[in-house]
Design a protein around this motif. Structure first.
Motif, mmCIF file in Angstrom:
data_model
loop_
_atom_site.group_PDB
_atom_site.id
_atom_site.type_symbol
_atom_site.label_atom_id
_atom_site.label_comp_id
_atom_site.label_asym_id
_atom_site.label_seq_id
_atom_site.Cartn_x
_atom_site.Cartn_y
_atom_site.Cartn_z
ATOM 1 N N ASP A 15 -8.487 2.422 6.666
ATOM 2 C CA ASP A 15 -8.865 2.972 7.306
ATOM 3 C C ASP A 15 -9.728 4.054 6.954
ATOM 4 N N VAL A 16 -10.884 4.497 7.022
ATOM 5 C CA VAL A 16 -11.872 5.167 5.852
ATOM 6 C C VAL A 16 -11.847 6.579 6.950
ATOM 7 N N VAL A 17 -11.071 6.218 8.047
ATOM 8 C CA VAL A 17 -10.945 7.599 8.825
ATOM 9 C C VAL A 17 -8.945 8.323 8.453
ATOM 10 N N ARG A 18 -7.904 7.356 8.804
ATOM 11 C CA ARG A 18 -6.971 7.777 8.173
ATOM 12 C C ARG A 18 -6.221 7.288 7.164
ATOM 13 N N GLY A 19 -6.658 6.980 5.798
ATOM 14 C CA GLY A 19 -6.332 6.859 5.561
ATOM 15 C C GLY A 19 -5.855 5.230 5.260
ATOM 16 N N THR A 20 -5.547 4.722 4.247
ATOM 17 C CA THR A 20 -4.334 3.323 4.043
ATOM 18 C C THR A 20 -2.779 3.697 4.912
ATOM 19 N N HIS A 21 -2.764 2.206 5.867
ATOM 20 C CA HIS A 21 -1.387 2.818 6.308
ATOM 21 C C HIS A 21 -0.790 0.746 7.232
ATOM 22 N N ARG A 22 0.078 1.079 7.571
ATOM 23 C CA ARG A 22 0.729 -0.107 8.489
ATOM 24 C C ARG A 22 0.630 0.096 9.649
ATOM 25 N N SER A 23 0.400 -1.291 10.028
ATOM 26 C CA SER A 23 -0.744 -0.834 12.046
ATOM 27 C C SER A 23 0.909 -2.349 12.556
ATOM 28 N N LEU A 49 -3.202 -10.645 4.101
ATOM 29 C CA LEU A 49 -4.027 -10.112 5.294
ATOM 30 C C LEU A 49 -4.028 -8.430 5.026
ATOM 31 N N THR A 50 -4.819 -7.851 4.977
ATOM 32 C CA THR A 50 -5.401 -6.523 5.777
ATOM 33 C C THR A 50 -6.721 -6.577 6.079
ATOM 34 N N VAL A 51 -6.385 -5.528 6.858
ATOM 35 C CA VAL A 51 -8.073 -4.970 8.047
ATOM 36 C C VAL A 51 -8.225 -3.798 7.444
ATOM 37 N N GLU A 52 -9.835 -4.103 7.349
ATOM 38 C CA GLU A 52 -10.425 -2.714 6.479
ATOM 39 C C GLU A 52 -12.069 -2.478 7.520
ATOM 40 N N GLN A 53 -11.323 -0.987 7.648
ATOM 41 C CA GLN A 53 -12.728 -0.947 8.906
ATOM 42 C C GLN A 53 -13.590 0.423 7.572
ATOM 43 N N PRO A 54 -14.408 -0.485 7.958
ATOM 44 C CA PRO A 54 -15.919 -0.332 6.617
ATOM 45 C C PRO A 54 -16.521 1.350 7.286
ATOM 46 N N VAL A 55 -17.125 2.157 6.505
ATOM 47 C CA VAL A 55 -17.466 3.381 6.598
ATOM 48 C C VAL A 55 -18.283 3.135 7.990
ATOM 49 N N ALA A 56 -19.346 2.450 7.500
ATOM 50 C CA ALA A 56 -20.789 2.058 8.578
ATOM 51 C C ALA A 56 -20.466 1.855 10.151
ATOM 52 N N THR A 57 -19.410 1.714 10.330
ATOM 53 C CA THR A 57 -18.707 1.397 11.715
ATOM 54 C C THR A 57 -18.131 2.243 12.256
ATOM 55 N N THR A 58 -17.214 3.329 11.010
ATOM 56 C CA THR A 58 -16.351 3.900 11.792
ATOM 57 C C THR A 58 -17.538 5.228 12.917
ATOM 58 N N ALA A 59 -18.926 5.287 12.870
ATOM 59 C CA ALA A 59 -19.542 6.117 13.616
ATOM 60 C C ALA A 59 -19.302 5.574 15.356
ATOM 61 N N SER A 60 -19.003 4.268 15.231
ATOM 62 C CA SER A 60 -19.330 3.725 16.760
ATOM 63 C C SER A 60 -18.284 3.376 17.048
ATOM 64 N N VAL A 61 -16.699 3.504 17.094
ATOM 65 C CA VAL A 61 -15.500 3.402 16.950
ATOM 66 C C VAL A 61 -14.887 4.352 17.316
ATOM 67 N N PRO A 62 -14.965 5.607 17.364
ATOM 68 C CA PRO A 62 -13.633 6.262 17.453
ATOM 69 C C PRO A 62 -12.824 6.578 18.456
ATOM 70 N N ARG A 63 -13.505 6.483 19.474
ATOM 71 C CA ARG A 63 -12.931 6.346 20.865
ATOM 72 C C ARG A 63 -11.895 5.286 21.158
ATOM 73 N N GLN A 64 -11.649 4.246 20.552
ATOM 74 C CA GLN A 64 -10.727 3.030 20.254
ATOM 75 C C GLN A 64 -9.959 3.799 19.202
ATOM 76 N N ARG A 65 -9.877 4.874 18.447
ATOM 77 C CA ARG A 65 -8.929 5.192 17.411
ATOM 78 C C ARG A 65 -7.754 5.072 18.653
ATOM 79 N N GLY A 66 -6.246 4.918 18.272
ATOM 80 C CA GLY A 66 -4.991 4.644 18.953
ATOM 81 C C GLY A 66 -4.965 3.900 20.060
ATOM 82 N N VAL A 67 -5.931 2.499 19.806
ATOM 83 C CA VAL A 67 -5.332 1.764 20.554
ATOM 84 C C VAL A 67 -4.313 0.332 19.993
#
Length: 191
Positions: free
Chosen positions: A132-140, A169-187
């Motif tokens: 995650d480009v906002v919170r860094g690499t983590h496990r969820s 398996l990994t999930v990647e949040q690309p930089v280009a899309t982070t501006a459109s999903v900040p309200r979904q953080r914490g789901v």
């Protein structure tokens, strides 16, 4: 078609996998059509919980929802992330559900992943590496077993969740899309 005694005695060891995507907000995620097509390659079914008609007829992503593995559920947001996630998961028929956000890219070795899911038995959830480009690499706790998504079931990160190896398996949040999903953080719970 008649099954041999050996075939009837052997339970299926290939668990099914769903991808679950909650769409929230008024703007359509920029690559939603590509996201849906990518998820169909990874999962047996894709459940899209759409809170604002992002995939209504005439939208660019509509064609991708015509795939037989995709189910679109119209819902509402009501500023309750957990309720929206549970409403989406209620439509999952697969053994396991991988929860993703719009714009996230899933990288998976699907056959090996299914082997690991089969060995996980009835674990309530599995932790997945998220880059995650906002919170860094983590496990969820992104992979949920179907029994853990029943009403009233609780999956806590403190339960010592097993981790899916990053090579599977990994999930990647690309930089280009982070501006459109900040309200979904914490789901999803962070482990």
């Amino acid at each position: 078609m008649t099954l041999t005694p050996e075939e009837t005695a052997m339970p299926s060891t290939r668990p099914s996998l769903a991808a679950c995507l909650v769409l929230q907000g008024t703007s359509t995620p920029p690559a939603l059509e590509a996201d849906l097509r990518d998820l169909v390659r990874v999962a047996d079914e894709v459940v899209v919980y759409d809170t604002a008609d992002h995939v209504a007829p005439g939208t660019p992503a509509f064609a991708a929802t015509l795939h037989p593995a995709v189910t679109v559920v119209s819902g509402f947001w009501a500023d309750d992330r957990e309720r929206a996630k549970q409403a989406a998961l209620a439509h999952v028929e697969a053994d396991w559900a991988l929860c993703v956000l719009p714009g996230e890219k899933v990288h998976a070795d699907t056959e090996e992943l299914r082997r690991v899911l089969g060995e996980a038995g009835d674990a309530p959830a599995l932790a997945v590496r998220v880059d995650d480009v906002v919170r860094g690499t983590h496990r969820s706790a992104r992979l949920l077993h179907k029994d853990s998504v029943r009403p009233g079931a609780v999956c806590r990160p403190a339960d010592g969740l097993a981790e899916v190896p990053s090579r599977l398996l990994t999930v990647e949040q690309p930089v280009a899309t982070t501006a459109s999903v900040p309200r979904q953080r914490g789901v999803f719970d962070r482990v």
